[in-house]
Every structure is written in C-alpha cells, then in structure tokens.
Design a protein around this motif. Structure first.
Motif, PDB file in Angstrom:
ATOM      1  N   UNK A 199       0.941  -1.203   0.052  1.00 44.93           N
ATOM      2  CA  UNK A 199      -0.014  -0.110   0.111  1.00 44.93           C
ATOM      3  C   UNK A 199       0.854   1.390  -0.065  1.00 44.93           C
ATOM      4  N   UNK A 200       1.925   1.178   1.028  1.00 47.88           N
ATOM      5  CA  UNK A 200       2.673   2.403   0.849  1.00 47.88           C
ATOM      6  C   UNK A 200       3.614   2.591  -0.230  1.00 47.88           C
ATOM      7  N   UNK A 201       3.979   1.527  -0.892  1.00 45.17           N
ATOM      8  CA  UNK A 201       4.774   1.512  -2.108  1.00 45.17           C
ATOM      9  C   UNK A 201       3.895   2.201  -3.233  1.00 45.17           C
ATOM     10  N   UNK A 202       2.577   1.558  -3.332  1.00 43.74           N
ATOM     11  CA  UNK A 202       1.894   1.878  -4.279  1.00 43.74           C
ATOM     12  C   UNK A 202       1.520   3.334  -4.223  1.00 43.74           C
ATOM     13  N   UNK A 203       1.269   4.101  -3.041  1.00 39.05           N
ATOM     14  CA  UNK A 203       0.797   5.333  -2.869  1.00 39.05           C
ATOM     15  C   UNK A 203       2.190   6.369  -3.127  1.00 39.05           C
ATOM     16  N   UNK A 204       3.206   5.796  -2.835  1.00 39.37           N
ATOM     17  CA  UNK A 204       4.674   6.278  -3.118  1.00 39.37           C
ATOM     18  C   UNK A 204       4.872   6.542  -4.722  1.00 39.37           C
ATOM     19  N   UNK A 237       1.624  -3.096  -8.546  1.00 36.25           N
ATOM     20  CA  UNK A 237       1.380  -1.755  -8.102  1.00 36.25           C
ATOM     21  C   UNK A 237       2.052  -0.599  -9.057  1.00 36.25           C
ATOM     22  N   UNK A 238       2.501  -1.090 -10.034  1.00 36.04           N
ATOM     23  CA  UNK A 238       2.997  -0.231 -11.204  1.00 36.04           C
ATOM     24  C   UNK A 238       3.126  -0.719 -12.448  1.00 36.04           C
ATOM     25  N   UNK A 239       3.044   0.029 -13.511  1.00 37.52           N
ATOM     26  CA  UNK A 239       3.189  -0.488 -14.999  1.00 37.52           C
ATOM     27  C   UNK A 239       4.511  -0.550 -15.256  1.00 37.52           C
ATOM     28  N   UNK A 240       5.071  -1.873 -15.114  1.00 38.25           N
ATOM     29  CA  UNK A 240       6.491  -2.057 -15.583  1.00 38.25           C
ATOM     30  C   UNK A 240       6.648  -2.173 -17.139  1.00 38.25           C
ATOM     31  N   UNK A 241       7.491  -1.363 -17.684  1.00 38.71           N
ATOM     32  CA  UNK A 241       7.636  -1.385 -18.985  1.00 38.71           C
ATOM     33  C   UNK A 241       9.079  -2.112 -19.387  1.00 38.71           C
TER      34      UNK A 241
END
Length: 391
Positions: free
Chosen positions: A285-290, A331-335
């Motif tokens: 959750x914290x990672x996503x918010x960051x 949690x992130x769009x990894x490219x």
C-alpha cells in the motif's frame, strides 16, 4: 533551493545548511533539511588527476576503454578490463552465461544424445530440465506443446532436428519487438525500482556511464531516500560517470528530489532523467502510494516526456525474481526488466520465464562487473550464446 558546484572546489551554502565538496567525493552534511536537495555538476574528463584514489582512477581507465577505437594499441596487454573489452560483445555474453549453459544446455544435449528417436520419454526429460532450470512450468508446457505440433506437422524423426526447433521456440518466447529502446531517442524519464540487494543503484550508474559515453545528457535523481547511504552511493556513481545528479539526505521526501531533478533536466535540455526509487515490498500500500505520488509529479511537471518504469531483478534468485516482478507489476506499470548477476547463476532461464509469462520485456542483462557487461537484451543473441560452446 539548491546550488551548483564544481568538483575542484570546497564551498559552503549560506542557506541555513552546509555542503562540503571535495576533489574525491560529494558529501551532504547530516544537518541538511529534508526538503532541500543538492545538485552536483560533475565533469570527470576534466577533473581526474594522478592523485585521485584508486577507485576513481580505475573507473577513469575503464571509461576511457569504452571509447577506445579497436585499432588503437595503447592499452597494456595485462589490463584485465581491456582484455575483457577485446573479447567483444558476443564473447562476453557467451562467457557470462557459462553457468546457465552448463546447467541447461549440457543437460539438454545429453538428452538428445541418449535418444535415437522422438517419443514421450524424450519430451518428459526435456520438461524436467526446463522446469528445474527456472524457465517455469507455464512457459515449459507451451514450448513442449509447440514442439509436439511442429514435429507432427513437419514429420520430424531425428532428435537433432528437435534440438533446432527447441532453440527457435526459446527465441520466439523471448521476442520483445523492435521498439523497446525508442526511449533512447526521446526526452525520457526512467523510474528504476527493485528490492535492496539486487544491484539497482549500481545498474543506474552503469546506464548513466553508457549513455554519457554516447554523447547523451543525463541527470540522475537519488530518490531512494529510505535506504541508508543510497544517495551517497549514487552520487559516487554520478561523479565517476561524469553526469549531473540531484540528491538529498536520508529520510528526505522522494517527491521533492524528483521535482528538482525534472527542473534540472529541463533547464539543461537533458536527454534522460534516471531516477533511483525505494523498493519496499513489505508494504504494498505504501509502495503504491509512493509510486502514484511520483507519477503525479512527473505528469504535472514533465507531461510530454516519454516514461519508462524499469524493475531490477537479481537473476541468482531464480523463481523469487519472477515473484518479485509479479508483485511489482500489481502496483506499477512495469515497462522493462533489468536482470543482474547473470554471470553468477545457473538460473539464467528466468529471463525466458519473465518475458514469456509476464509479457514484460527484458531490456538489459548484467553478465559481469564492468560497465560494458550491462548489455541490451537481444533474445536471438541470448539463445545463440546459451547454445554456444566456450572457446
């Protein structure tokens, strides 16, 4: 908010806090306000002297070797870095994959040698080898299904012919397309994430060195302010590579570092802004918010820049690396993926699994310690090197 400095001077910032800049390094004092960032301009080619410490001198020699023309003969024969450089791109790849080759390819070749015809026993042997080599169950089953279909369609009888089909299927499973490096020709911002210990900061330093040697303007952002000494480590790499960096002290707001790095990059007309970020998986959750916060800042301050999100993975961890990629993907769009320490593992098959199962292209692989050993990923050359015997 921050000032410019040259490496050959020691100055003080008359703004409540102080910054000490020496010939050998750039250090921020422990009293710097967390909201302040320090930008350091480095120019290694003009600053290196005979009295610099051994690490700086070694890196300077290594950097010079990158630009040496193949016809030059001025480098000593006993210089290990030059020897490695002369081995060439493909030979370094072959050498770096030796442990994976000994684990996967030698076992595969043993199977083909042991069978005089193609049957289910042969397929089962291949299945076991591929799965235990961290290629993954899903990818392995897809490859074997394709092999069975092609053998029937083409009426293949000899195991040696099946070997060539296997090589082709492995190559196809790793194909990432032709446009995965377009960011190099655009104004781009690259966020680099990854858990501690995978070689994230070192990888950023190597990328900076490579792009600087290609004539690109690079600005680094030391936005991993949660890991102790992360900023100092990246500042050291920036000095070695001769690129600019925006950094702050431990515990500072990562968003402010990114903000200042964008301002610096735009003012310098930088080609690439490469950002080191925190990679804490223990709290999604914290990672996503960051990451969302950083995304908002980038979109607002530099919305027309091309975006890339790279995850750095340690290849020696095998399936754990695949699991990390899956979690970060949530949690992130990894490219893109950067696989490090490929030369130190027999689990190089994880490169195939990541690309095939997650649909995330492997863009760089590390097969050694030098800057040149961080290479752009080429699936054809990777498989070719994997099945090429050491000289």
């Amino acid at each position: 908010m921050f000032k410019f400095f040259k490496k050959d001077k020691t100055e003080e910032v008359v703004n409540e806090e102080s910054v000490e800049v020496t010939n050998d390094s750039v250090e921020t004092s422990e009293t710097i306000d967390n909201d302040d960032s320090v930008e350091v301009e480095s120019n290694l080619s003009e600053e290196v002297s005979d009295n610099e410490d051994s690490k700086e001198t070694a890196f300077a020699e290594e950097s010079e070797e990158i630009s040496i023309n193949n016809t030059e003969e001025s480098v000593s024969e006993d210089n290990n870095d030059t020897t490695k450089e002369n081995k060439g791109f493909f030979k370094r790849l072959v050498a770096g994959l030796s442990k994976t080759r000994n684990s996967i390819v030698n076992s595969i070749d043993s199977v083909f040698s042991a069978f005089s015809s193609i049957d289910e026993d042969l397929y089962e042997e291949l299945e076991e080898i591929l799965i235990t080599s961290d290629i993954g169950v899903k990818t392995t089953m897809e490859i074997l299904d394709n092999l069975r279909d092609e053998v029937k369609e083409k009426h293949i009888k000899e195991p040696s012919e099946l070997r060539e089909l296997l090589i082709q299927n492995l190559t196809n499973a790793m194909n990432i397309g032709e446009n995965e490096y377009d960011f190099e020709n655009k104004k781009s911002i690259i966020l680099v994430i990854g858990v501690n210990g995978v070689g994230k900061t070192t990888t950023i330093g190597k990328l900076a060195g490579q792009y600087k040697s290609q004539g690109k303007k690079v600005v680094l952002a030391a936005a991993d302010t949660f890991r102790a000494a992360a900023s100092e480590q990246l500042v050291t790499w920036a000095n070695r590579a001769g690129v600019d960096i925006v950094a702050s002290n431990e515990g500072a707001d990562p968003g402010s570092v990114i903000f200042d790095a964008i301002a610096s990059g735009k003012s310098k007309d930088a080609d690439l802004i490469i950002c080191d970020t925190a990679g804490r998986l223990h709290n999604k959750k914290n990672l996503m918010e960051e990451l969302k916060k950083l995304d908002r800042i980038i979109s607002k301050e530099y919305g027309d820049a091309h975006r890339e999100n790279f995850i750095v993975l340690d290849a020696t961890t095998g399936q754990n690396a695949l699991e990390q990629a899956k979690q970060f993907k949530e949690v992130a769009e990894i490219t893109g993926v950067i696989l490090t320490k490929m030369d130190g593992t027999a689990k190089g098959g994880i490169a195939i699994a990541i690309q095939s199962e997650l649909g995330i292209p492997v863009k760089f692989i590390g097969v050694g310690e030098s800057i040149e050993d961080l290479q752009k990923f080429d699936s054809e050359k990777f498989i070719q090197a994997l099945f090429t015997k050491d000289e």
